[in-house]
Design an enzyme around this catalytic site. Sequence first.
Site, short mmCIF file in Angstrom:
data_model
loop_
_atom_site.label_atom_id
_atom_site.label_comp_id
_atom_site.label_asym_id
_atom_site.label_seq_id
_atom_site.Cartn_x
_atom_site.Cartn_y
_atom_site.Cartn_z
N ASN A 10 -6.39 5.55 -4.54
CA ASN A 10 -5.03 5.49 -3.98
C ASN A 10 -4.29 6.78 -4.33
OD1 ASN A 10 -2.15 5.06 -3.97
ND2 ASN A 10 -2.57 2.90 -3.60
N ASP A 12 -1.08 7.62 -3.44
CA ASP A 12 0.38 7.52 -3.30
C ASP A 12 1.14 8.44 -4.26
OD1 ASP A 12 -0.09 5.51 -1.50
OD2 ASP A 12 0.58 3.88 -2.82
N HIS A 13 0.64 8.48 -5.51
CA HIS A 13 1.46 9.16 -6.51
C HIS A 13 1.26 10.68 -6.54
CE1 HIS A 13 3.31 5.47 -7.39
NE2 HIS A 13 2.15 4.90 -7.61
N HIS A 46 -0.27 3.83 0.77
CA HIS A 46 0.73 2.80 1.08
C HIS A 46 1.95 3.49 1.69
CE1 HIS A 46 3.30 -0.77 -0.67
NE2 HIS A 46 3.45 -0.64 0.63
N ARG A 48 5.31 3.02 2.43
CA ARG A 48 6.34 2.02 2.11
C ARG A 48 7.49 2.12 3.10
NH1 ARG A 48 5.84 -0.29 -3.38
NH2 ARG A 48 7.80 -1.27 -2.88
N ARG A 52 9.06 6.23 0.01
CA ARG A 52 9.33 6.91 -1.28
C ARG A 52 8.20 7.83 -1.71
NH1 ARG A 52 9.15 1.71 -5.26
NH2 ARG A 52 10.56 0.95 -3.67
N GLU A 73 -2.29 0.56 3.24
CA GLU A 73 -1.55 -0.55 2.65
C GLU A 73 -0.22 -0.66 3.36
OE1 GLU A 73 -1.01 -0.04 -1.52
OE2 GLU A 73 -3.12 -0.28 -1.95
N THR A 104 4.21 -2.66 -6.33
CA THR A 104 3.96 -3.96 -5.70
C THR A 104 3.79 -4.99 -6.81
OG1 THR A 104 2.82 -2.73 -4.00
CG2 THR A 104 2.56 -5.11 -3.97
N GLU A 154 -7.77 -8.91 -1.51
CA GLU A 154 -7.74 -8.02 -2.69
C GLU A 154 -6.98 -8.76 -3.77
OE1 GLU A 154 -7.18 -3.84 -2.21
OE2 GLU A 154 -6.08 -3.66 -4.10
N HIS A 193 -4.81 -2.79 -8.88
CA HIS A 193 -3.45 -2.66 -9.41
C HIS A 193 -3.47 -2.58 -10.92
CE1 HIS A 193 0.87 -2.63 -9.74
NE2 HIS A 193 0.91 -2.45 -8.45
N GLY A 194 -3.03 -1.42 -11.42
CA GLY A 194 -2.88 -1.24 -12.86
C GLY A 194 -4.16 -0.92 -13.60
N1 PXP Z 1 -4.08 -2.25 -4.50
C1 PXP Z 1 -2.89 -2.52 -3.95
C2 PXP Z 1 -2.82 -3.54 -2.88
C3 PXP Z 1 -1.72 -1.82 -4.33
O1 PXP Z 1 -0.53 -2.10 -3.77
C4 PXP Z 1 -1.84 -0.80 -5.30
C5 PXP Z 1 -0.64 0.00 -5.68
O2 PXP Z 1 -0.16 0.68 -4.59
C6 PXP Z 1 -3.11 -0.54 -5.83
C7 PXP Z 1 -4.21 -1.30 -5.44
C8 PXP Z 1 -3.31 0.54 -6.85
O3 PXP Z 1 -2.62 0.26 -8.00
P1 PXP Z 1 -2.47 1.36 -9.12
O4 PXP Z 1 -1.77 2.52 -8.50
O5 PXP Z 1 -1.71 0.69 -10.20
O6 PXP Z 1 -3.89 1.74 -9.54
#
Ligand code: PXP
Length: 244
Positions: A10, A12-13, A46, A48, A52, A73, A104, A154, A193-194
């Site tokens: 992912n 996003d960041h 993602h 959003r 952001r 996403e 999320t 997921e 996630h996380g």
């Molecule tokens: N899966 C989903 C559905 C998410 O929304 C996210 C966060 O955008 C992730 C995985 C990845 O999570 P993380 O960035 O905490 O690894």
Amino acid sequence: MTRRLRLGVNIDHVATIRNARGGHHPDPVRAAHTAAAAGADGITAHLREDRRHISDRDMERLANEIALPLNFEMAATEEMVAIALRHRPHAACIVPERREERTTEGGLDVAGHVETLRPLVGRLVEAGIRVSMFIVADPRQLDASKAIGAPVVELHTGAYCDAEGEARDREFARILAAAAHAEAIGLECHAGHGLSYDTVKPVAAIATIAELNIGHFLVGEAIFIGFEASIRHMRALMDEARNR
Ligand code: PXP
């Protein structure tokens, strides 16, 4: 035979850091190419509602410029469905979204929104997009996802990652049971996630999980060891856990 575990990176960041200053650096599309070189099996982004991090232009470029499967996403809104149908990503993961949350925070309440989600999922599936529902590890949510025609779920690993000691064990037991339930009712199971170097291995060892989506930790770790190295190390931990 052990099933191979896919890693969706992912990005996003990478966009979060870029947006802190505006401009073009660091470029999420470049990050996607780096992730591919480091052994990622897919790219997750993602878009959003408040834009952001990932922008519309990022989505367009990701859809056109990368070779890896793209996992989009998205919130369950008409705006996002229209964007998904325009870009036709390999996959779409339907996530809950509230503007004020930092990330999320929980899973999608599929069981509580069957009537609105069924047609939305149907339109994406009909367009050839592999749809997953981002849910907490609760059999009700798995059964509802199956009932509305989503081929994939997921599982939200955030509560497992945030907990410690016995509470973490309890959260993990939920994920384990949900992955078994997904297999039993014919759903492909992903998780994310996380996840970090500390938390990934038990989840990666669950043989019926097909894919992990990981972002924030990899981008954070990239500050210290580089993006490619952070992905390679995560990949190695996943493979080690899966092949044991
Ligand atoms: N899966 C989903 C559905 C998410 O929304 C996210 C966060 O955008 C992730 C995985 C990845 O999570 P993380 O960035 O905490 O690894």
